[in-house]
Design a protein around this motif. Structure first.
Motif, PDB file in Angstrom:
ATOM      1  N   ASP A 174       0.843  -1.191   0.000  1.00  0.00           N
ATOM      2  CA  ASP A 174       0.000   0.000   0.000  1.00  0.00           C
ATOM      3  C   ASP A 174       0.880   1.243   0.000  1.00  0.00           C
ATOM      4  N   VAL A 175       0.630   2.143  -0.949  1.00  0.00           N
ATOM      5  CA  VAL A 175       1.376   3.396  -1.061  1.00  0.00           C
ATOM      6  C   VAL A 175       0.404   4.550  -0.906  1.00  0.00           C
ATOM      7  N   GLU A 176       0.670   5.424   0.063  1.00  0.00           N
ATOM      8  CA  GLU A 176      -0.245   6.524   0.380  1.00  0.00           C
ATOM      9  C   GLU A 176       0.562   7.668   0.987  1.00  0.00           C
TER      10      GLU A 176
ATOM     11  N   GLY B  26      -0.425  -5.225   6.163  1.00  0.00           N
ATOM     12  CA  GLY B  26       0.655  -5.668   5.295  1.00  0.00           C
ATOM     13  C   GLY B  26       1.684  -4.580   5.085  1.00  0.00           C
ATOM     14  N   LEU B  27       2.429  -4.676   3.984  1.00  0.00           N
ATOM     15  CA  LEU B  27       3.497  -3.727   3.698  1.00  0.00           C
ATOM     16  C   LEU B  27       2.918  -2.370   3.329  1.00  0.00           C
ATOM     17  N   LYS B  28       3.531  -1.305   3.861  1.00  0.00           N
ATOM     18  CA  LYS B  28       3.059   0.050   3.612  1.00  0.00           C
ATOM     19  C   LYS B  28       4.244   0.948   3.302  1.00  0.00           C
ATOM     20  N   VAL B  29       4.029   1.900   2.412  1.00  0.00           N
ATOM     21  CA  VAL B  29       5.043   2.896   2.077  1.00  0.00           C
ATOM     22  C   VAL B  29       4.360   4.266   2.039  1.00  0.00           C
ATOM     23  N   VAL B  30       4.909   5.216   2.774  1.00  0.00           N
ATOM     24  CA  VAL B  30       4.399   6.584   2.720  1.00  0.00           C
ATOM     25  C   VAL B  30       5.126   7.300   1.590  1.00  0.00           C
ATOM     26  N   ALA B  31       4.401   7.617   0.527  1.00  0.00           N
ATOM     27  CA  ALA B  31       4.993   8.281  -0.640  1.00  0.00           C
ATOM     28  C   ALA B  31       3.884   8.938  -1.439  1.00  0.00           C
ATOM     29  N   ASP B  32       4.250   9.944  -2.190  1.00  0.00           N
ATOM     30  CA  ASP B  32       3.298  10.656  -3.020  1.00  0.00           C
ATOM     31  C   ASP B  32       3.092   9.910  -4.336  1.00  0.00           C
ATOM     32  N   GLU B  33       1.864   9.983  -4.854  1.00  0.00           N
ATOM     33  CA  GLU B  33       1.571   9.313  -6.124  1.00  0.00           C
ATOM     34  C   GLU B  33       2.363   9.898  -7.281  1.00  0.00           C
ATOM     35  N   GLU B  34       2.897  11.095  -7.119  1.00  0.00           N
ATOM     36  CA  GLU B  34       3.656  11.737  -8.181  1.00  0.00           C
ATOM     37  C   GLU B  34       5.152  11.446  -8.101  1.00  0.00           C
ATOM     38  N   ALA B  35       5.569  10.651  -7.117  1.00  0.00           N
ATOM     39  CA  ALA B  35       6.999  10.338  -6.965  1.00  0.00           C
ATOM     40  C   ALA B  35       7.139   8.915  -6.451  1.00  0.00           C
ATOM     41  N   LEU B  36       7.058   7.944  -7.356  1.00  0.00           N
ATOM     42  CA  LEU B  36       7.078   6.540  -6.939  1.00  0.00           C
ATOM     43  C   LEU B  36       8.482   6.110  -6.492  1.00  0.00           C
ATOM     44  N   PRO B  37       8.585   5.459  -5.338  1.00  0.00           N
ATOM     45  CA  PRO B  37       9.889   5.049  -4.816  1.00  0.00           C
ATOM     46  C   PRO B  37      10.267   3.611  -5.188  1.00  0.00           C
ATOM     47  N   PHE B  38      10.013   3.201  -6.437  1.00  0.00           N
ATOM     48  CA  PHE B  38      10.277   1.828  -6.845  1.00  0.00           C
ATOM     49  C   PHE B  38      11.257   1.798  -8.022  1.00  0.00           C
ATOM     50  N   ALA B  39      12.090   0.781  -8.014  1.00  0.00           N
ATOM     51  CA  ALA B  39      13.073   0.623  -9.084  1.00  0.00           C
ATOM     52  C   ALA B  39      12.388   0.264 -10.394  1.00  0.00           C
TER      53      ALA B  39
ATOM     54  N   LEU C 237       1.779   8.419 -14.877  1.00  0.00           N
ATOM     55  CA  LEU C 237       1.611   7.206 -15.692  1.00  0.00           C
ATOM     56  C   LEU C 237       2.939   6.719 -16.246  1.00  0.00           C
ATOM     57  N   ILE C 238       3.803   7.642 -16.620  1.00  0.00           N
ATOM     58  CA  ILE C 238       5.132   7.259 -17.122  1.00  0.00           C
ATOM     59  C   ILE C 238       5.923   6.568 -16.018  1.00  0.00           C
ATOM     60  N   GLN C 239       5.849   7.086 -14.793  1.00  0.00           N
ATOM     61  CA  GLN C 239       6.557   6.457 -13.680  1.00  0.00           C
ATOM     62  C   GLN C 239       6.015   5.060 -13.392  1.00  0.00           C
ATOM     63  N   ILE C 240       4.693   4.901 -13.468  1.00  0.00           N
ATOM     64  CA  ILE C 240       4.096   3.581 -13.263  1.00  0.00           C
ATOM     65  C   ILE C 240       4.581   2.613 -14.335  1.00  0.00           C
ATOM     66  N   ASN C 241       4.591   3.070 -15.576  1.00  0.00           N
ATOM     67  CA  ASN C 241       5.069   2.237 -16.679  1.00  0.00           C
ATOM     68  C   ASN C 241       6.507   1.802 -16.451  1.00  0.00           C
ATOM     69  N   ARG C 242       7.338   2.729 -15.990  1.00  0.00           N
ATOM     70  CA  ARG C 242       8.752   2.441 -15.766  1.00  0.00           C
ATOM     71  C   ARG C 242       8.949   1.435 -14.634  1.00  0.00           C
ATOM     72  N   ALA C 243       8.096   1.505 -13.600  1.00  0.00           N
ATOM     73  CA  ALA C 243       8.241   0.619 -12.444  1.00  0.00           C
ATOM     74  C   ALA C 243       7.750  -0.797 -12.719  1.00  0.00           C
TER      75      ALA C 243
END
Length: 298
Positions: A80-82, A93-106, A129-135
């Protein structure tokens, strides 16, 4: 994000969501739309014949979507990212505090990204959307639900008319929502293959216009536009907006309708196993022959 128009006051939105989550403990929030989205996501994913070992629920709110998807055998770990830490208290479960405009995933680290009613409130939707595609890994899936342009059209009209009448001019009060055709194009621009955008109109009724406004506030979904009027709403303006709403849209019996448009986006990261469009000119049958009128049998 740098360079993107700042339509929404994201910091204000996060603080307001934190405040409401702390006041309620995350319980008894009006999340009927999110429940509808979660059920729809589960149904769509149950039809996909593949596994998703690592998934992310982006803009997770209180973890409702992830909780529903954990019932699917094809879904492995869900993160969950929020941006609101207080909202994540109820998430399991697993949680990450992050903004939807800055995804912290490789890059190429995820198999599935879902987002329930969050991305229509970002300032840079193409960038998100580009960041989601990249992740996502090749053949990874993005499934997102956003509020579309028909959402709260009744409330928008009532506020515009009331402000023009009481204050001599209208200010932005209801967020601008994207058109379903625009959203489908954004998927393609972000690099997704097999893009699909479909729309579902949901009409619910409330006891009064004020009951609707109170529920929107309880969902932390009231006005967060950067260009919003900063002065408090007067009682005269509020009551006039409610009166116009009732006069124009009231139902027999006194209740009022409210329209919500849920636009669901589906896109896959390109992969060699996916169907490809035919090369121009490669058809084996002429369209002219197909459309040629046939002689009647005598």
């Amino acid at each position: 994000m740098p360079g993107a128009p700042q339509i929404f006051d994201r910091n204000f939105m996060r603080m307001r969501r934190d405040r409401i989550a702390k006041a309620t403990g995350g319980a008894n929030l009006p999340d009927f739309l999110l429940e509808r989205v979660a059920a729809d996501f589960a149904e769509r994913l149950s039809l996909v014949r593949r596994d998703f070992p690592v998934a992310v629920s982006l803009g997770a709110y209180n973890g409702l979507v992830a909780e529903r998807l954990r019932t699917l055998p094809a879904i492995g770990t869900i993160i969950d990212v929020e941006s609101s830490l207080a909202s994540l208290v109820r998430a399991r479960g697993l949680k990450v505090v992050a903004d939807e405009e800055a995804l912290p995933f490789a890059a190429e680290s995820l198999d599935l990204v879902v987002s329930g009613l969050a991305l229509h409130l970002v300032n840079d939707l193409p960038g998100a959307l580009i960041q989601i595609n990249r992740a996502l890994k090749p053949d990874g899936l993005f499934l997102g639900a956003l509020l579309g342009g028909e959402t709260l059209r009744e409330l928008r009209e009532a506020w515009i008319l009331a402000e023009d009448e009481v204050l001599g001019g209208a200010s932005p009060r209801v967020a601008p929502f994207a058109d379903v055709r625009e959203l489908g194009g954004l998927l393609q621009r972000a690099g997704f293959a097999l893009p699909v955008a479909d729309s579902d109109l949901v009409e619910v009724t409330y006891a009064s216009p004020l009951a609707l406004m109170q529920e929107i506030k309880a969902m932390a979904a009231s006005n967060a536009l950067t260009e919003r009027r900063r002065t408090p709403v007067t009682r005269t303006l509020l009551l006039r907006a409610a009166q116009i709403y009732q006069e124009r849209f009231g139902l027999p019996g006194g209740r009022v309708p409210a329209t919500f448009e849920i636009v669901t986006l589906t896109g896959w990261v390109p992969h060699e196993s996916q169907q490809k469009p035919l090369r121009p000119g490669s058809a084996e049958v002429s369209l002219k022959d197909v459309l040629k009128p046939r002689s009647k049998d005598l």
